[in-house]
Design an enzyme around this catalytic site. Sequence first.
Site: not given
Length: 456
Positions: A80, A132-133, A222, A224, A265, A448
């Site tokens: 843990y 990004f969304d 970001d 990714a 990604k 979407h």
Amino acid sequence: MGNPLGSERWRTVIEPFRIKSVEPLAFSTPEEREAALERVGYNLFGLKAHEVLIDLLTDSGTGAMSSEQWAALMRGDESYAGSESYERFAAEVEGLTGMPHVIPVHQGRAAERILFAETVRRGDVVPNNTHFDTTRANIEFDGGVALDLPDPSAADTQSEDAFKGNIDLQRLEACLRENPGRVPMVFLTVTNNSIGGQPISMANVRAARELCDRFGVPLFLDAARFAENSWFVIQREDGYSDKTPREVATELFSYADGVTMSAKKDAIANIGGFLALKDDELAQRCRALLILTEGFPTYGGLAGRDLEAVAQGLREVLEPEYLRYRIRSAEYLARCCWDAGVPTVRPPGGHAVYLDAGEMLPHIPPDRFPAQALAVELYRVGGVRGVEVGSVMFAGAAQHELVRLALPRRVYTQSHVDYVGEVIAAVAKKRSDIPAYRIVEEPPFLRHFTARFAPI
Ligand code: F0G
């Protein structure tokens, strides 16, 4: 760039792996696909995986892990607190990004949520080359304004500019000047997913860094698809052709104060992510929030074995043979589209090819969702699933009507891509018969994913 095969001697860029474990594909009949479309209200997110033959919905979490990643899972330490897997994970991320605070999270948007909860106040403005969304939604959820400042070259889907993912530096400077004290950070998304997986140049990152320094604002990445972006820099930017992907990535991160990362990604993991920070005090606040919603700071919503898979994936994704194959795969798919007379965003992106449905289906206006129509048709004709990136996703604020065909990492072979090319060509032949759509049901956020449609 050194190539163990003896440079670019061979025309065929082979998949740089062989296959040890296989997963059968699910074939379906046209009648079964038609029934499935009706059931899900023509929203491809509603399909069951076994109803899809070639799934190009996303490159996120869909990659094939390597034998080394599977082996690493067995080293997972599930303690843990103080897990050894966390030590290895944190060392890998710190070695790559130079950030001393490495906060694991279950996926990229969890990093966004925690970061913005601690930094964005009502009315604040967060500029980005293009959000990004989930990034946009998380900023707006905290009352902020998510401002997209794409380079003007991105507006023309057909121009061949090398770095259409760049941020518009003039507008960034104006934004920083006009909003003193209201910009908690500048974000750069590498590669720029929402406008076609286009890369951002190192010169652009450096210039954004200089503006941030001038206005005393931190710079975040970001990241990714940082490895794919690094490969494009090596291929396209002066002064980088002799560098390794790791050297380029290290330089890229060196300009940032923090990083949000979806490890689904460019860490080739099926789940995972991290928030990496330089600032001690911000890191402390983010860790406190992490414990509230994700978990203890040495696992952050992941199992120890997931941390191992991410650490190993971060090493593999920077191998030149992998990146050469990866970027070439997208180019190859784009070529199949062009051969069929189907326009795509040019040049092809790193992780995906974006079909230009607006150009291809001029008989369907944006408010009748041409990209949704094309995505549905690719599924109807050949069981291929892509995703709409247009007026459905951006709720009327779309710049283009695109269908993204994203390539999962190390999953499909060249003949799979050839098949997709054939399906695209078949759809292109009957393009004038493709029906428009209207929305019959939609949720308040991120519509979407769950909206239902009906053909007109
Ligand atoms: N940033 C970018 C640029 C992304 O493309 C994504 C996810 C995220 C952040 C969020 O990461 O999914 O791990 O929470 N993109 C996926 C896609 C979903 O299909 O492009 P996440």
